[in-house]
Design an enzyme around this catalytic site. Structure first.
Site, mmCIF file in Angstrom:
data_model
loop_
_atom_site.group_PDB
_atom_site.id
_atom_site.type_symbol
_atom_site.label_atom_id
_atom_site.label_comp_id
_atom_site.label_asym_id
_atom_site.label_seq_id
_atom_site.Cartn_x
_atom_site.Cartn_y
_atom_site.Cartn_z
ATOM 1 C CG HIS A 78 -32.927 -26.885 -13.382
ATOM 2 N ND1 HIS A 78 -34.179 -26.547 -12.544
ATOM 3 C CD2 HIS A 78 -33.192 -28.115 -14.094
ATOM 4 C CE1 HIS A 78 -34.735 -27.520 -12.601
ATOM 5 N NE2 HIS A 78 -34.189 -28.568 -13.399
ATOM 6 C CB SER A 79 -35.727 -25.235 -15.958
ATOM 7 O OG SER A 79 -37.021 -25.224 -16.535
ATOM 8 C CE1 TYR A 80 -35.978 -16.935 -18.093
ATOM 9 C CE2 TYR A 80 -35.058 -17.151 -15.917
ATOM 10 C CZ TYR A 80 -35.443 -16.098 -16.880
ATOM 11 O OH TYR A 80 -35.111 -14.932 -16.849
ATOM 12 C CG HIS A 205 -37.914 -29.703 -14.602
ATOM 13 N ND1 HIS A 205 -36.891 -29.684 -15.895
ATOM 14 C CD2 HIS A 205 -38.175 -28.517 -14.486
ATOM 15 C CE1 HIS A 205 -36.779 -28.404 -16.135
ATOM 16 N NE2 HIS A 205 -37.383 -27.924 -15.171
#
Length: 224
Positions: A78-80, A205
């Site tokens: 997820h994300s980073y 997000h």
């Protein structure tokens, strides 16, 4: 039984996957949800020396030490966390089946997370806390979120191969950002590539919270 390895984004721990992990386990799969060094319940390990390589090593060690982990892993970032799963897959390609980028950065060789996001995101990164190397959580993050090691988003990722080695590569894009999505550049990188599967979900997000049923369906499909 598929082994799903779940890697959180900045400032978050394995707890952000609690409901998703429970849903995957309920249908017979094995789940490794990782809290990275220096973050959340491991925040006591925060230091300026914690970098992207540290987080890749965290995940590799968790896989190696889990006797139930299979040899056809589905890595979910997820994300980073997209930086981390890409590095992990590059180091143990024979054990990785698929990769799922949950509104996440998709790096190439020599790129850092810093290079892949927009200016607004970078402005957040450099507003470090009093230690000088911790990126503080956003005000709207979960109360359990903690500062994130700055060096992890500045260190370039070094890769030996590309992601097309793996059977399936999936990107899940969150449509509901309050402004420009910092993940737009990564999504644009893969959305028209026939070797990738792309999804757009009507959530913010944190897709694990906003669109859990759709996300579960996508993850189960990634293992088929």
């Amino acid at each position: 039984m598929t082994t799903y390895v779940l890697v959180p984004g900045m400032c978050h721990g394995a707890w952000c996957f609690e409901d998703l992990a429970a849903s995957l386990r309920s249908v017979g799969h094995h789940v490794l949800a990782i809290t990275l060094t220096g973050v959340a319940e491991r925040s006591h390990l925060m230091s300026g020396a914690v970098n992207l390589d540290t987080h890749i090593t965290d995940v590799l060690a968790a896989i190696e030490n889990d006797t139930a982990a299979g040899d056809e892993l589905v890595l979910v970032g997820h994300s980073y966390g997209g930086m981390v799963i890409t590095g992990v897959a590059d180091r143990i390609p024979d054990r990785v089946d698929s990769l799922v980028f949950l509104d996440a950065v998709v790096p190439h060789d020599g790129e850092a997370c810093w290079d892949l996001v927009n200016d607004e995101e970078r402005q957040w990164y450099v507003k470090v806390d009093d230690t000088g190397f911790g990126v503080p959580p956003m005000p709207f993050f979960d109360d359990r979120a903690t500062a994130h090691p700055l060096a992890t988003v500045l260190q370039p990722l070094r890769l030996q191969g590309d992601l097309n080695r793996f059977r399936r590569r999936v990107f899940v894009y969150a449509r509901d950002w309050p402004g420009e999505s910092p993940l737009q550049a990564s999504y644009d990188r893969v959305r028209s590539d026939p070797q990738w599967i792309s999804h757009e979900l009507d959530g913010r997000h944190n897709l694990m919270r906003d669109t859990p049923d759709d996300l579960l369906r996508i993850l189960l499909d990634a293992a088929r």
